[in-house]
Structures are given as structure tokens and as C-alpha cells.
Design a protein around this motif. Structure first.
Motif, PDB file in Angstrom:
ATOM      1  N   LEU A   1       0.776  -1.429  -0.244  1.00 19.01           N
ATOM      2  CA  LEU A   1       0.544  -0.112  -0.206  1.00 19.01           C
ATOM      3  C   LEU A   1       0.929   1.653   0.401  1.00 19.01           C
ATOM      4  N   ASP A   2       1.094   2.079  -0.866  1.00 20.36           N
ATOM      5  CA  ASP A   2       1.300   3.667  -1.097  1.00 20.36           C
ATOM      6  C   ASP A   2       0.623   4.443  -0.412  1.00 20.36           C
ATOM      7  N   ILE A   3       1.101   4.723   0.717  1.00 18.64           N
ATOM      8  CA  ILE A   3       0.080   5.856   1.459  1.00 18.64           C
ATOM      9  C   ILE A   3       0.294   7.120   1.230  1.00 18.64           C
ATOM     10  N   LYS A   4       1.567   7.635   0.618  1.00 16.71           N
ATOM     11  CA  LYS A   4       1.631   8.710  -0.458  1.00 16.71           C
ATOM     12  C   LYS A   4       0.068   8.919  -1.613  1.00 16.71           C
ATOM     13  N   THR A   5      -0.145   7.773  -2.746  1.00 22.34           N
ATOM     14  CA  THR A   5      -1.042   7.622  -3.249  1.00 22.34           C
ATOM     15  C   THR A   5      -2.133   7.060  -2.828  1.00 22.34           C
TER      16      THR A   5
ATOM     17  N   GLU B   1      -0.313  17.728   1.404  1.00 21.44           N
ATOM     18  CA  GLU B   1       0.908  19.457   1.434  1.00 21.44           C
ATOM     19  C   GLU B   1       0.408  19.747   2.576  1.00 21.44           C
ATOM     20  N   ASN B   2      -0.961  19.652   3.366  1.00 21.36           N
ATOM     21  CA  ASN B   2      -1.249  20.662   4.177  1.00 21.36           C
ATOM     22  C   ASN B   2      -1.018  19.525   5.392  1.00 21.36           C
ATOM     23  N   SER B   3      -1.217  17.949   4.675  1.00 17.53           N
ATOM     24  CA  SER B   3      -1.237  17.583   6.684  1.00 17.53           C
ATOM     25  C   SER B   3       0.442  16.517   6.697  1.00 17.53           C
ATOM     26  N   ASP B   4       1.021  16.612   5.946  1.00 18.64           N
ATOM     27  CA  ASP B   4       2.087  15.833   5.831  1.00 18.64           C
ATOM     28  C   ASP B   4       2.787  16.045   7.683  1.00 18.64           C
ATOM     29  N   VAL B   5       3.739  15.469   8.471  1.00 21.04           N
ATOM     30  CA  VAL B   5       3.756  15.476   9.453  1.00 21.04           C
ATOM     31  C   VAL B   5       5.943  14.989   8.918  1.00 21.04           C
ATOM     32  N   VAL B   6       7.063  15.738   8.920  1.00 18.85           N
ATOM     33  CA  VAL B   6       7.930  14.870   8.767  1.00 18.85           C
ATOM     34  C   VAL B   6       8.713  14.881  10.300  1.00 18.85           C
ATOM     35  N   ILE B   7       9.411  13.698  10.799  1.00 26.04           N
ATOM     36  CA  ILE B   7       9.931  13.501  11.692  1.00 26.04           C
ATOM     37  C   ILE B   7      11.910  13.565  11.112  1.00 26.04           C
ATOM     38  N   GLU B   8      12.133  13.679  11.832  1.00 29.45           N
ATOM     39  CA  GLU B   8      13.660  13.663  10.761  1.00 29.45           C
ATOM     40  C   GLU B   8      14.849  13.097  12.026  1.00 29.45           C
ATOM     41  N   GLY B   9      15.041  11.775  11.935  1.00 30.48           N
ATOM     42  CA  GLY B   9      15.971  11.640  12.547  1.00 30.48           C
ATOM     43  C   GLY B   9      15.226  10.338  13.418  1.00 30.48           C
ATOM     44  N   ASP B  10      13.997   9.784  13.390  1.00 30.40           N
ATOM     45  CA  ASP B  10      12.955   8.308  13.272  1.00 30.40           C
ATOM     46  C   ASP B  10      11.767   7.842  11.920  1.00 30.40           C
ATOM     47  N   GLU B  11      13.121   7.660  11.569  1.00 31.52           N
ATOM     48  CA  GLU B  11      12.011   6.670  10.351  1.00 31.52           C
ATOM     49  C   GLU B  11      11.181   5.976  10.148  1.00 31.52           C
ATOM     50  N   GLU B  12      10.626   4.747  11.953  1.00 25.87           N
ATOM     51  CA  GLU B  12       9.739   4.416  12.164  1.00 25.87           C
ATOM     52  C   GLU B  12       8.672   5.695  12.899  1.00 25.87           C
TER      53      GLU B  12
ATOM     54  N   SER C   1      -0.987   7.212  10.139  1.00 29.34           N
ATOM     55  CA  SER C   1      -2.203   7.230  11.039  1.00 29.34           C
ATOM     56  C   SER C   1      -2.905   8.921  10.084  1.00 29.34           C
ATOM     57  N   ILE C   2      -2.342   8.804   9.041  1.00 30.36           N
ATOM     58  CA  ILE C   2      -3.096  10.702   9.176  1.00 30.36           C
ATOM     59  C   ILE C   2      -3.246  10.061   7.129  1.00 30.36           C
ATOM     60  N   TYR C   3      -2.636   9.081   6.879  1.00 29.62           N
ATOM     61  CA  TYR C   3      -3.327   8.014   5.603  1.00 29.62           C
ATOM     62  C   TYR C   3      -4.583   8.104   6.055  1.00 29.62           C
ATOM     63  N   HIS C   4      -4.895   7.042   6.950  1.00 30.38           N
ATOM     64  CA  HIS C   4      -6.246   6.666   7.368  1.00 30.38           C
ATOM     65  C   HIS C   4      -7.178   7.829   7.424  1.00 30.38           C
TER      66      HIS C   4
ATOM     67  N   SER D   1       8.110  19.075  11.566  1.00 30.42           N
ATOM     68  CA  SER D   1       8.014  19.838  10.976  1.00 30.42           C
ATOM     69  C   SER D   1       6.768  19.734   9.759  1.00 30.42           C
ATOM     70  N   PHE D   2       5.763  20.677  10.135  1.00 34.00           N
ATOM     71  CA  PHE D   2       4.228  20.123  10.020  1.00 34.00           C
ATOM     72  C   PHE D   2       3.774  21.344   9.528  1.00 34.00           C
ATOM     73  N   LYS D   3       2.771  21.140   9.214  1.00 36.11           N
ATOM     74  CA  LYS D   3       1.704  22.397   8.924  1.00 36.11           C
ATOM     75  C   LYS D   3       0.482  22.688   9.366  1.00 36.11           C
ATOM     76  N   LEU D   4       0.296  23.956   9.943  1.00 33.10           N
ATOM     77  CA  LEU D   4      -0.991  24.136  10.736  1.00 33.10           C
ATOM     78  C   LEU D   4      -1.827  25.117   9.981  1.00 33.10           C
ATOM     79  N   ASN D   5      -3.098  25.059   9.538  1.00 32.62           N
ATOM     80  CA  ASN D   5      -3.692  26.464   9.341  1.00 32.62           C
ATOM     81  C   ASN D   5      -4.654  26.760  10.774  1.00 32.62           C
ATOM     82  N   LEU D   6      -4.306  27.986  10.510  1.00 34.91           N
ATOM     83  CA  LEU D   6      -4.776  28.998  11.855  1.00 34.91           C
ATOM     84  C   LEU D   6      -5.841  30.413  11.543  1.00 34.91           C
ATOM     85  N   ARG D   7      -6.899  30.016  11.544  1.00 33.02           N
ATOM     86  CA  ARG D   7      -7.414  31.851  11.085  1.00 33.02           C
ATOM     87  C   ARG D   7      -7.046  32.443   9.644  1.00 33.02           C
TER      88      ARG D   7
END
Ligand code: BGC
Length: 727
Positions: free
Chosen positions: A97-101, A266-277, A285-288, A689-695
């Protein structure tokens, strides 16, 4: 997960069929398609689960979501023997399952006598056209061989309580089939279309098409299939809509689908650097969450098991508001609004429920379907000893659900700035909920306070308790919110005040005098009146007292007279109403309650993780974060409640993973028009790194051990660790 964007398994074990159905789920908010093989049927739990479409099954009194017939069904036979993965041990098998696509693939090499046959299939549930699914199916062999392909729309699909559909019309013409059905109880129509491209000399039997193909050694034979599933408003132009999709073609549909997923990431990805797992598990989780979000409708909530099947009747619980909504209100406010509008649209059901139990106002369903009437039964768990249903009090006593909805609605208004929702039915909903609580509460004149007696808090092992801290605190917050919302509407939308009562003094009195249990001299908040007097045993001890597997610990079961709790309760309160309690209180309660908590619900670990992150228990926070984020990857959750099957995906835990990352590890909070970021990342995380929409502003945030960098915040006031952030 092999890479950060791929869930993959090489090899095959029949024991995984059930888990993989959920783990490899595809979905687009309108439907969920289980991660089963193309040749599977009901026996292997194939389901095309429809959001917001509920009905009784024939001969059952259990209303649940409806599964549609499967238009992607396809099987290959050689010499009359079907190549079915569940029955033939493969030479090779890989599921991806490719969760990106949102694309599912399988590759299976079947032994068929002297020949090896390879089946490759790729499919997706279109994120761009909610009614459409598509499949590309290829077969090859290492020797010349004649095969028969059987494909079509399969009605033999998984149903927990029996068949929900009467089939009124079925036609198969050449490479096309159309099925019309209506649901058993409500006679709601459903149409399923199917079209094949690239298969010749088809013979039709019912809704199935068969075709013989002479495979040449090592030459791949490929065809494509399109499925269309329609009900409700979509039925109006379903013929044309389906045809448009078919004419657009597989590759174009796929490109468009990928582009739609790109826009979501584009709006919901969260990138954790240093811990691939951890990064992979959080993305999963975000994919679901994004696969099941109702993007185009405000007529349905998110079921507690997502769109992975009919478990929990396809109904929405407090899970949506308390665990999933934070993600949506910060990343996709339209979905958050739809979810809240769904509650507003089903207010009448909540009013009916309040009346049924002798109260005024709105008592929201514990298990909510399309009308807001409660699908939860009074006997919701089956006893493993007697096989008889047990009287549970989830439906009539778990009143906190109405407060949770109020809380989420107000939080949505605050973070998005969309206060119009208050005028759009939001204030009325809040008002009716507060009226319900006021009529439910007992006023104790000698204490000059209101109390909430005979309730069930989040910990369902202790039913009918008095003054559950979580419930009282959430209801108090809801009552305070009513006053704030009222003031806002008075000023900004006075015309929408007309349907509220004239004299609201009672609401002010209730907000002022509702009792909220306070921490004792040790700083510990008693979960409910008398909790401290219960037998002092932990889940480990209770486990040794069990007489039978899957024994239910609630009702009069093992946990009910002990301190063992099913899931975060006081800690849930501390994770939600964070700013009301200081660090020392949080620490005292975390230390006290953690050993007693069974985590028998997937909603529990994230609350412990969020509070642990805040009080500096980073290792614990990480452990509980991973437990939450991996629940559907590992299938590490309870599968039975008594003898009731409760497997499937766990969107509340998926939301809880995001909440832990953002509110726990990044330390994000938004209060009094100010965003504070106080990162406390696990040691091995270099950055997040992540994005938040705020007002209306889209903030790009990167946090690390030193602090935070924020882009895009022209208007938002920001502090980092409480100090003003220099933009
Ligand atoms: C939990 C509830 C939850 C429900 C659906 C139950 O096991 O105790 O809190 O709402 O599952 O996820």
C-alpha cells in the motif's frame, strides 16, 4: 513499513487475512475498500463499506452500515481450478500500500501444475471522484497456458448481521454490468456499475463475465476495470458520471487521484527527522484519517472503525470530536466543519434521545448513525460465559458525549475563526446540550452545587458512578462555552438568537455551581466518588483471575469493584483541559493512574502519551505514542469485547497519534488568540516539521531541541516556550 510511504509484506499467511483487510484499506470518505485480494469473497471479509448509508439486515435488529457489492471482483482459473490465495500456497506473494498515493498493489505467483502463473493487480479508490474505483489486472505465465478469467460484480460480500440489500435489477451486457438494489428497511436505492476494458470474447452469467485467454509464455496479459458506486444525491446523474470516468481512462483517473492525494499531503504531512519508524507510523495514521474524512458531505460522521467494515455498526462515537477533530481543524477546516455540521444536522435525534430518557435538550447518541438516534443497544456486550447480552450503560449514562461535541465545536470556531458556524446551528446545539445537562444534574442545596450522578465516564469498567471527574469537568467547560458563544452571537449574529429561551439565568447558575472534583492533598483527582475505596489491584493481577478468554471486565466483571480502569479517564481530562491543571498535578495523576490502566481501548495510550510529553516523561511518551501510531500497522488491539467482534481500523488512535506529535511533542497550544509552541521531542528526533492552518493562515513549523522556526504567520501571535517569537 519498508520505506516511509509504503506498507508492504512479502510472503503470505492465512492468519493475516483479517488484519490485512484493515491494514491495506483504501478509502475516500464516501467508501472504504478492504485490503483483500481480487479473488476473495465474503469468507475473506471483502467489504466495500459505505459512509452514511445504514440499514437493518433481514431478520436482524442490529442496524449497521451497508457494504456494497464488489465491482472489482476478479479471479483466474487454470484447468477449472481457481487461483485463490486463501486456498493455494503461493510461490511468491507481495502486498503493498502506497500511502502517499492511496494505491494498493499485489503480486502473486501461483503454482498451477507445471506452470507458474503470476497475477499483478493495482487498484485505487478515487480521491478525485468519490464514486469511482479502478483496477488494472495483469496475468502472465512461464509457459503457454489457457486460463479463464472470471470478473464482475460480486454480491457475496462480508456482512456482520446479514444481507442489507434487495436486488431489484441486474444486467450484464458484454463488458459492462449494472446492478440496482435497495436497502431492506428504508428502501434506499443503490447502484453499482462495472466496466471492463481490454477483455474479449466475454460470456456473461448473471453479473459475472468470463473470458478464455491463451497466455503465451512470459507475455503479460492486462485489462482494466472500473467500478462505480452510487446512492443518495449521486444517483441523479450516475449513468453519465460513471461513463465520464470510464472514458477518462485508467491512467488519467490515476493521475488525477494522485494529484488529489498530493494536495492533501501538502497540508497534512508531518516529517520526523531522525526516526524513520515513528515518521512512517505517524504518516500511516494520517493516511487513515484522510482516507475516511467526509470531504463532500455534512450528512455523516466518522465511524469508530473508519470505513473498514461494520464493526460498531458503522457509527460515530465521541472518538470523532475528542480524537480526530483536532487534526482536521488544523489541517482541513472544511472536513472539520462537515463533521460538526453533521452533529448539528442530527440534533433532532439527540433531542429525541433526551426525551426518551426523561430529560430536556440534546443528549447525543453514544453510537450515532444518519439520523442521530442512538444505535447503541442497552445490552451492548455479550457475556462469554453465558453467551447472553449484558446490560451496559454506555447508551443511557455516558453523557459526556454531548459535552465533548460542544467542546470540539467551540475549539473549531476558535482555531478557524469560523464563528458563523455558531449562527449556522452551532449555538442552538450548544444551548440544547446545556439544557440537557441542567435537567440531568442534581442540585444539592446543602452544598450549594450541582452534581452529575449516575454516569459512565470514559472508563467503561465502572458504570453508574457519581461525579466522574472527566464528565463534570467537560460539562462545566461546555457550560462556560455556552456563555462565551452566547456573547459572541449576541454581538455578531443577533438574528440567530431567536430560538433560545428568554431567561437564561439558570445556565449562568449551572456554569457557576457545577461541581468539578479537585485534586486532593496529594494532587490526585479522584476518578469518581468512592474510587479510592475500591480494591487496589492492577490489570496484571486481574489477568490472573480470569476464568475465560475475552472475559468482559466491566458490568459485574473483574474490574468493576477494583481500581483497574479500561482507559484513560482522569488522564484524558488532563490531556484535554491542559491549561486548567499544572505540571505537578499532571505528574501526580499520571504516576497514580498509569499502573491501574489496562489500555483496553485504543483511545487510551495517546492521552497518557500527551501528558507524559508535557511532564517530561519522554520515554513513556514515546512508548505510548508508538503504541497509538502503530495500532493498525501491527493489529495490536483487542479483537473482542466479550464475544463481540471489534476488529478493524482505529481512527481515534490515528488522530491520537497526530495529537501526541503536535500537542505533546511539539507542545502546540492555542489559547487567548496566541499560539504557543514548547517542543520537547524524543531524544532521537532531530526535528519535526508540520503545517497548521490557523484562522486563514497556513503556518509552516519546524521544531527541534532548541525551539521552533515558523513561516507564514503574518497575523498570528506566537510564543515559543512562553516567550514572544521574533518573526
Ligand atoms: C471505548 C470507547 C470508544 C469506543 C469506540 C470503546 O471500547 O471504551 O471510549 O468510544 O470503543 O472506539
Amino acid at each position: 513499513m519498508t520505506q516511509e510511504w509504503t506498507v508492504e509484506k512479502t510472503g503470505f499467511d492465512t492468519a493475516d487475512i483479517e488484519l490485512h483487510g484493515s491494514k491495506y484499506l483504501l478509502g475516500n470518505g464516501f467508501m472504504g475498500y478492504r485490503g483483500t485480494m481480487e479473488e476473495y469473497t465474503a469468507e475473506q471479509l471483502v467489504a466495500l463499506n459505505l459512509a452514511g448509508f445504514f440499514d437493518l439486515a433481514r431478520g436482524s435488529n442490529w442496524r449497521e452500515s451497508v457494504n456494497a457489492p464488489n465491482p472489482l471482483y476478479t479471479a483466474v482459473s487454470v484447468n477449472g481450478k481457481e487461483l485463490n490465495l486463501s486456498r493455494i500456497a503461493p510461490v511468491f506473494h507481495k502486498q503493498t500500500l502506497d500511502i502517499k498515493t492511496g494505491i494498493h498493489k499485489r503480486e502473486t505467483v501461483f503454482p498451477a501444475g507445471e506452470v507458474n502463473i503470476t497475477v499483478k493487480a493495482e487498484r485505487f479508490v478515487s480521491k478525485a471522484r468519490e464514486n469511482i474505483l479502478a483496477l488494472k489486472y495483469s496475468v502472465s505465465a512461464d509457459k503457454n497456458v489457457d486460463i479463464v478469467i472470471k470478473t464482475g460484480t460480486d454480491k457475496n460480500i462480508w456482512n456482520i448481521s446479514g444481507n442489507h440489500l434487495n436486488y431489484t435489477d441486474e444486467t450484464a451486457r458484454g463488458d459492462f454490468s449494472e446492478l440496482t438494489a435497495e436497502s431492506v428497511q428504508l428502501k434506499k436505492p443503490l447502484k453499482v456499475y462495472e466496466k471492463i476494458c481490454g477483455l474479449e470474447n466475454i460470456v456473461n452469467v448473471g453479473l459475472l463475465h468470463t473470458a478464455s485467454v491463451a497466455l503465451k509464455a512470459n507475455e503479460e496479459f492486462t485489462f482494466t476495470k472500473f467500478g462505480g458506486v452510487y446512492h443518495g444525491d449521486g444517483l441523479e446523474n450516475s449513468d453519465a458520471d460513471f461513463l465520464r470516468a470510464v472514458n477518462f481512462g485508467y491512467d488519467n483517473l490515476k493521475d488525477e487521484h494522485i494529484a488529489a492525494w498530493d494536495a492533501i499531503w501538502e497540508n497534512s504531512d508531518v516529517v520526523i527527522e531522525g526516526d524513520e519508524e515513528a515518521c512512517a507510523a505517524l504518516r500511516y495514521s494520517i493516511y487513515h484519517l484522510c482516507s475516511i474524512a467526509p470531504r463532500n458531505t455534512d450528512k455523516c460522521g466518522i465511524p469508530a472503525r473508519g470505513l473498514s467494515g461494520q464493526v460498531y455498526k458503522g457509527a460515530a462515537f465521541w472518538d470523532t470530536e475528542m480524537f480526530m477533530l483536532p487534526f482536521f481543524r488544523f489541517t482541513d477546516a472544511d472536513v472539520a466543519r462537515n463533521l460538526l455540521k453533521y452533529r448539528i444536522n442530527t440534533l433532532a435525534g439527540a433531542e429525541r434521545k433526551a426525551k426518551e430518557f426523561g430529560f430536556e435538550g440534546a443528549f447525543f447518541a453514544w453510537e450515532s448513525q444518519e439520523t442521530g438516534d442512538d444505535a447503541c443497544t442497552l445490552f451492548n456486550v455479550t457475556d462469554v460465559f453465558t453467551n447472553r447480552p449484558l446490560r451496559t450503560y454506555f447508551k443511557d449514562k455516558q453523557i459526556h458525549v454531548s459535552a465533548d461535541i460542544v467542546f470540539a465545536l467551540w475549539d473549531y470556531c476558535i482555531t478557524t475563526g469560523d464563528f458563523v458556524l455558531l449562527a449556522d446551528g452551532g449555538l442552538k446545539l450548544i444551548y440544547e446540550c446545556i439544557r440537557f445537562f441542567y435537567t440531568y444534574a442534581s442540585f444539592k442545596p446543602h452544598k450549594d452545587r450541582y452534581e452529575l450522578l449516575d454516569v459512565v465516564g470514559p472508563d467503561e469498567y465502572h458504570e453508574r458512578v457519581n461525579n466522574n471527574a472527566f464528565t463534570n469537568a467537560m460539562v462545566k467547560r461546555a457550560a462556560d462555552i455556552f456563555i462565551l458563544a452566547l456573547e459572541k452571537v449576541k454581538t455578531d449574529y443577533p438574528e440567530s438568537l431567536e430560538n433560545l429561551g428568554e431567561n437564561l439565568d439558570w445556565a449562568y447558575d449551572f456554569a457557576k455551581k457545577l461541581y468539578v472534583p479537585a485534586p486532593d492533598e496529594r494532587g490526585i483527582i479522584e476518578q469518581f466518588d468512592g474510587y479510592f475505596n475500591l480494591e487496589d489491584v492492577t490489570p496484571e493481577t486481574l489477568k490472573t483471575r480470569e476464568l475465560k478468554e475475552n472475559e468482559y471486565w466491566g458490568c459485574h466483571g473483574l474490574a468493576s469493584q477494583t481500581r483497574t480502569l479500561k482507559q484513560a479517564d482522569v488522564i484524558m481530562l488532563l490531556s484535554v483541559l491542559k491549561s486548567d491543571y499544572g505540571r505537578e498535578i499532571k505528574k501526580a495523576n499520571w504516576d497514580f493512574y498509569e499502573p491501574y490502566t489496562e489500555h483496553g481501548s485504543s483511545l487510551s495510550a495517546c492521552a497518557y502519551a500527551i501528558v507524559a510529553a508535557e511532564i517530561g516523561y519522554t520515554d513513556w511518551a514515546y512508548k505510548y505514542f508508538m503504541k497509538t501510531a502503530c495500532v493498525d500497522l501491527k493489529g495490536d488491539s483487542k479483537q473482542y469485547l466479550g464475544s463481540l467482534y471489534i476488529g478493524g481500523t482505529h481512527p481515534a488512535a490515528n488522530g491520537g497519534a497526530w495529537n501526541t506529535a503536535i500537542f505533546g511533542f511539539a507542545g502546540v497550544s492555542f489559547a487567548n488568540d496566541r499560539l504557543d509552541i514548547s517542543p520537547r521531542l524524543p531524544e532521537n528526533w532531530k526535528s519535526m516539521s508540520f503545517k497548521l492552518n490557523l484562522r486563514g493562515e497556513r503556518l509552516e513549523i519546524r521544531v527541534d531541541a532548541k525551539g521552533a522556526e515558523i513561516k507564514g504567520a503574518a497575523k498570528t501571535k506566537i510564543t515559543v516556550y512562553g516567550k514572544e517569537y521574533k518573526k
